[in-house]
Design an enzyme around this catalytic site. Sequence first.
Site, PDB file in Angstrom:
ATOM      1  N   ASN A  10       0.229  27.787  55.425  1.00  0.00           N
ATOM      2  CA  ASN A  10       2.144  26.673  56.409  1.00  0.00           C
ATOM      3  C   ASN A  10       1.884  27.528  57.452  1.00  0.00           C
ATOM      4  O   ASN A  10       2.036  28.797  57.306  1.00  0.00           O
ATOM      5  CB  ASN A  10       2.696  26.738  55.150  1.00  0.00           C
ATOM      6  CG  ASN A  10       4.374  26.374  55.484  1.00  0.00           C
ATOM      7  OD1 ASN A  10       4.323  26.933  56.684  1.00  0.00           O
ATOM      8  ND2 ASN A  10       5.021  26.061  55.130  1.00  0.00           N
ATOM      9  N   ASP A  70       6.852  32.602  47.533  1.00  0.00           N
ATOM     10  CA  ASP A  70       7.698  31.357  46.411  1.00  0.00           C
ATOM     11  C   ASP A  70       8.537  31.409  47.340  1.00  0.00           C
ATOM     12  O   ASP A  70       9.741  32.178  46.826  1.00  0.00           O
ATOM     13  CB  ASP A  70       6.964  31.364  45.280  1.00  0.00           C
ATOM     14  CG  ASP A  70       7.209  29.646  44.815  1.00  0.00           C
ATOM     15  OD1 ASP A  70       6.840  29.032  45.281  1.00  0.00           O
ATOM     16  OD2 ASP A  70       7.849  29.324  44.021  1.00  0.00           O
ATOM     17  N   GLY A 154      10.885  22.732  56.586  1.00  0.00           N
ATOM     18  CA  GLY A 154      11.280  22.560  55.368  1.00  0.00           C
ATOM     19  C   GLY A 154      12.869  22.117  55.068  1.00  0.00           C
ATOM     20  O   GLY A 154      13.086  21.191  56.183  1.00  0.00           O
TER      21      GLY A 154
END
Length: 212
Positions: A10, A70, A154
Amino acid sequence: MQKVVIASNNSGKLREIQAILEPFGLEAVSQKAAGFIEEVEETGKNFSENAMLKARAVYEKLHCPVIADDSGLMVDALDGAPGVFSHRFAGEGATDAQRMEKLLCMLRGVPPEKRTARFVCVLCYIDAQGKTLFFKGTCEGTIGEAPVGENGFGYDPVFCCGEKTMAEMTDTEKNQISHRGKALQQLQVYLETHGEGSGIVIKEGVDNDVNK
């Protein structure tokens, strides 16, 4: 400069991690650049388990220091959702815009005082000898009525922290208060002090991140 493999491709995440690690003499390298091209399925029940799955997969192949994270958004009015499913919230292959659109639709009619939320990040760090550690960072905020700002990625454009959304902040501003920035700062303290002990070390209640 010491290299650390980041178990991600990412670009936004890599940019953030590199900006935070560089002042400490660490160079973040994507897993693809390091030679790891497999996709690790995130089957964990919480952020900690998913981070460990990714870190261990990369370490077992490359046998070098690895950082995996995460992270996700937990909204109180949605009982902690989307949580560990933040990336898959609007289905596989959905865009950031589609994920935000679904979130805002679900919160339609919810008053500002009940739109509280937090970003959560759990880092799993495995050193060259295979020692595994976890570090957790959170950032409290609220969900706005519409996306605002062009920076970040995001859910940043709908996550309000103070007077700005995260997408309105500069990279420096965001890294100082973000969930990922806080987790990385803890990792830096550990690296600077050459942490003692062995096995798995849990920092800041990392197990308390199950999406209920």
